[in-house]
Design a protein around this motif. Structure first.
Motif, PDB file in Angstrom:
ATOM      1  N   ASN B 229     -37.684  19.603 -44.077  1.00  0.00           N
ATOM      2  CA  ASN B 229     -37.127  18.477 -43.333  1.00  0.00           C
ATOM      3  C   ASN B 229     -35.867  18.773 -42.518  1.00  0.00           C
ATOM      4  N   GLY B 230     -35.921  19.859 -41.737  1.00  0.00           N
ATOM      5  CA  GLY B 230     -34.795  20.144 -40.852  1.00  0.00           C
ATOM      6  C   GLY B 230     -33.645  20.903 -41.496  1.00  0.00           C
ATOM      7  N   TRP B 233     -32.683  23.996 -39.540  1.00  0.00           N
ATOM      8  CA  TRP B 233     -31.892  23.772 -38.323  1.00  0.00           C
ATOM      9  C   TRP B 233     -30.447  23.468 -38.697  1.00  0.00           C
ATOM     10  N   ILE B 234     -30.278  22.715 -39.801  1.00  0.00           N
ATOM     11  CA  ILE B 234     -28.916  22.405 -40.255  1.00  0.00           C
ATOM     12  C   ILE B 234     -28.172  23.700 -40.605  1.00  0.00           C
ATOM     13  N   PRO B 276     -28.829  -0.528 -42.979  1.00  0.00           N
ATOM     14  CA  PRO B 276     -30.179   0.001 -43.247  1.00  0.00           C
ATOM     15  C   PRO B 276     -30.113   1.432 -43.794  1.00  0.00           C
ATOM     16  N   TYR B 277     -31.053   1.756 -44.703  1.00  0.00           N
ATOM     17  CA  TYR B 277     -30.991   3.068 -45.344  1.00  0.00           C
ATOM     18  C   TYR B 277     -31.157   4.222 -44.342  1.00  0.00           C
ATOM     19  N   GLN B 278     -31.821   3.945 -43.223  1.00  0.00           N
ATOM     20  CA  GLN B 278     -32.018   5.021 -42.235  1.00  0.00           C
ATOM     21  C   GLN B 278     -30.694   5.530 -41.690  1.00  0.00           C
ATOM     22  N   LEU B 281     -29.487   8.088 -43.952  1.00  0.00           N
ATOM     23  CA  LEU B 281     -30.261   9.324 -43.849  1.00  0.00           C
ATOM     24  C   LEU B 281     -29.939  10.111 -42.578  1.00  0.00           C
ATOM     25  N   MET B 282     -29.384   9.420 -41.573  1.00  0.00           N
ATOM     26  CA  MET B 282     -29.027  10.119 -40.333  1.00  0.00           C
ATOM     27  C   MET B 282     -27.782  10.984 -40.524  1.00  0.00           C
ATOM     28  N   TYR B 285     -27.736  14.889 -40.198  1.00  0.00           N
ATOM     29  CA  TYR B 285     -28.028  15.420 -38.855  1.00  0.00           C
ATOM     30  C   TYR B 285     -26.878  15.151 -37.897  1.00  0.00           C
ATOM     31  N   VAL B 286     -26.310  13.950 -37.980  1.00  0.00           N
ATOM     32  CA  VAL B 286     -25.180  13.618 -37.116  1.00  0.00           C
ATOM     33  C   VAL B 286     -23.993  14.529 -37.430  1.00  0.00           C
ATOM     34  N   SER B 288     -24.093  17.524 -38.608  1.00  0.00           N
ATOM     35  CA  SER B 288     -24.335  18.875 -38.095  1.00  0.00           C
ATOM     36  C   SER B 288     -23.966  18.962 -36.621  1.00  0.00           C
ATOM     37  N   ILE B 289     -24.341  17.912 -35.866  1.00  0.00           N
ATOM     38  CA  ILE B 289     -24.010  17.919 -34.442  1.00  0.00           C
ATOM     39  C   ILE B 289     -22.494  17.863 -34.264  1.00  0.00           C
TER      40      ILE B 289
END
Lengths: 349, 314
Positions: B229-230, B233-234, B276-278, B281-282, B285-286, B288-289
């Motif tokens: 799941n990425g 990339w992380i 929201p749980y999403q 979960l972001m 990734y955020v 890392s950026i």
């Protein structure tokens, strides 16, 4: 060992090596079929038959090819400038979200106006999504490979959030899917009664437009110059940053059209499984086409055929459908190697 | 305040170390490749094949450490493919890396379906068990967090030290770093850039695969698609964040894991009922950026990263 350039490769080299790459790919696929306990010839035959053996199969292949033409073009445009857009998946979903947003009754327009307005808005969304990583690259030197990849994951979570919240279909029996598009916003079918929709036509036209841009305009020339050598291009007075931004807008817009055409042409609504990795597969499509926009159409149909064929073969012969992904990854790697060997020779010592 | 309660709980810090472990393996692997001058975008797929191969080996009756070995060898095999295409043949590291990721992921999926055609949920294996180090594991807060982890976690931390020592204190490390900074100087020493780079990619890929295997053999006890799941990339972002240094990369992995563990726990608080749980979960990734943006000005990229070396060419 070292590599030595060959100035004028013979015709045998130019045809034989790619053919060899293809043969190697077929050989590996046959071995995988054997491994799964199936007859390799029957397996390959079933893939072919499933991809193009009937009118239904062929239309299914063309339908599957449509989003791949768009993402393939998006990648081809970007890679030509050495802009590594691995985020076509995110841009695709951006286009799809805007399509649902505007196509479910927000705009009281006749179909003839509504369709192009939504398509353009979807393109704008995809362009904006790619603009962020590209500005980070040109302004701060942040590598766009990783940022565009990470955007894919963020975007998918965002779509999930929308589908379970504000965009959720109240009649959807609890499934996370969007409200269906109104009829006026749907792309009609090319021929009544056949499942192929005008998204395919749009993809074909887009490929020609991109070809014209690449071969007949200043922008196309600048994109190539930046891709071949950014330093030299800057020295020659080409505004490299601005060219990259323009490339990004075009590339992101094209990828978004994949999402647009899947929603408006094929599905009619948005779900989380709208794209089974069309954005990533677009990279294979573009590379197999050597980044040539017209070649993208051919290679997208080929790649779509492998997927559609493998699906139907898997049901009949019991070889896991993932054979398609292995086949395409092998084709990609052997093809780039064959191309390298076409114009270089290995010197041992 | 829930946040303070979370930060003061031993289970939170144990989770941080646990989440960081696979990232440490894979980040070290990527760091070794990049220090030698090769960007390895095969990382995501190599983690998948490692997760699958290790788990499958144990499911078929191998011991846990034998499973780790199988995972490593599987990763090294795909690493060898990547190295062969990018080093002597000098093909695009972007294209080959993505191709290897696709090939490795598809191979894992194909092999999974082939070996377990009927199952709906993947079978479980008996994973690595926490290994409590006597005395120190009784220290409040720190003990359970640091000293009752699985053997693989201890290995991950030991590897950070080992990789640093090899990179900075041995002739091999010097040659490897030179291959990524100034390959011509390596050839002038009579060493082969090709051999060093290929070796680095193969070894690095082996570590990435162990990172993947950690997921199936220590964190969870079965394999499922999308499991990595990425994370690969992380890890590439973490190498940049760590300025290509093992110690700093470890720090990055821990920091990252802390945020990840925190977002999971915040979902259970009243805040999780509103947001929201999403969004939670972001966060990874955020982050890392953001890490990439933060380090962009100071990044000390190996000078010859992504530049193929062809003997006798200027």
């Amino acid at each position: 060992m070292r590599l030595e350039p060959i100035p004028n490769p013979t015709a045998l080299r130019r045809v034989g090596l790619p053919a060899g790459a293809l043969a190697l790919t077929v050989l590996i696929a046959s071995l995988l079929a054997l491994l799964a306990g199936a007859n390799p010839f029957a397996t390959l035959g079933l893939i072919l038959k499933g991809a193009a053996g009937s009118k239904f199969a062929l239309l299914e292949t063309l339908n599957r090819a449509t989003p791949l033409i768009f993402t393939g073009l998006a990648v081809a445009v970007a890679f030509r400038a050495r802009l590594w857009n691995i985020g076509a998946e995110a841009q695709l979903y951006g286009g799809a979200v805007v399509t649902v947003l505007l196509g479910t009754g927000a705009l009281p327009l006749p179909s003839l106006l509504l369709i192009p307005v939504i398509a353009l808005a979807a393109m704008a969304a995809g362009a904006l999504i790619l603009l962020a990583p590209v500005l980070l690259k040109t302004r701060l030197g942040v590598d766009e490979v990783v940022t565009t990849l990470l955007f894919n994951f963020i975007m998918l979570l965002f779509v999930s959030l929308l589908l379970e919240g504000p965009m959720k279909d109240p009649m959807g029996m609890g499934w996370p899917k969007s409200t269906a598009l109104e009829k006026a916003a749907r792309l009609p079918r090319i021929v009544d009664g056949l499942r192929l929709h005008w998204g395919f036509g749009l993809a074909f036209v887009s490929a020609m437009v991109v070809w014209v841009i690449q071969t007949r305009t200043t922008l196309g020339y600048e994109i190539r110059a930046v891709g071949q050598n950014a330093e030299a291009a800057r020295f020659a007075g080409i505004p490299v940053g601005r060219v990259l931004v323009k490339t990004a807008l075009l590339s992101g817009g094209l990828a978004a059209l994949a999402g647009y055409s899947e929603v408006a042409g094929l599905k009619g609504n948005l779900t989380l499984d709208l794209s089974p990795g069309f954005g990533y597969t677009g990279i294979i499509v573009a590379m197999l086409a050597l980044l040539n926009p017209l070649g993208v159409v051919v290679s997208a149909i080929f790649v779509a055929g492998i997927f559609v064929g493998a699906d139907s073969m898997s049901r009949a012969a019991g070889v896991p459908t993932y054979i398609a992904d292995i086949l395409l990854a092998t084709a990609l790697l052997t093809m780039v190697l064959a191309l390298r060997l076409t114009n270089t020779r290995i010197r041992w010592r | 305040m829930e946040i303070f309660d979370i930060l003061l709980s031993a289970s939170f810090w144990a989770a941080v170390i646990r989440i960081a472990s696979p990232l440490i393996f894979a980040t070290l692997g990527e760091l070794i490749c990049e220090r030698a001058g090769v960007l390895n975008l095969g990382i995501e797929g190599i983690m998948v094949i490692g997760a699958f191969a290790g788990w499958m080996a144990v499911y078929l009756g191998a011991g846990l450490w034998a499973g780790v070995l199988v995972a490593m060898l599987a990763g090294m095999l795909f690493g060898l493919l990547h190295a062969t295409l990018t080093v002597p043949f000098g093909l695009s590291q972007h294209v080959v890396g993505l191709g290897v990721t696709l090939l490795a992921t598809a191979t894992a999926s194909f092999a999974y379906r082939l070996s377990l055609p009927e199952v709906t949920s993947p079978p479980k294996i008996e994973p690595f068990q926490p290994w409590e180090i006597p005395i120190v594991s009784d220290i409040p807060l720190l003990g359970p967090a640091l000293f009752s982890q699985t053997a693989l976690t201890y290995l991950a931390f030991a590897l950070v030290v080992a990789v640093s020592l090899v990179l900075y204190r041995t002739p091999l490390g010097l040659a490897l770093r030179a291959a990524g900074e100034n390959p011509a100087s390596v050839e002038a020493q009579g060493l082969s850039v090709t051999a060093i780079r290929m070796g680095a990619v193969v070894v690095g890929s082996g570590l990435m695969a162990i990172g993947g295997a950690f997921l199936t053999m220590s964190a969870f006890s079965s394999f499922f698609f999308e499991m990595v799941n990425g994370r690969g990339w992380i890890c590439i972002a973490l190498v940049v964040f760590g300025a290509w240094k093992p110690g700093k990369a470890l720090l990055g992995a821990l920091l990252f894991a802390a945020f990840d563990a925190l977002q999971v726990r915040l979902q259970q608080t009243p805040m999780g009922a509103v947001v929201p749980y999403q969004v939670f979960l972001m966060v990874p990734y955020v982050l890392s950026i953001l890490a990439l943006i933060l380090m962009s000005r100071r990044a000390e990229v190996p000078a010859a990263l992504m530049i193929p070396f062809n003997k006798g060419e200027r």
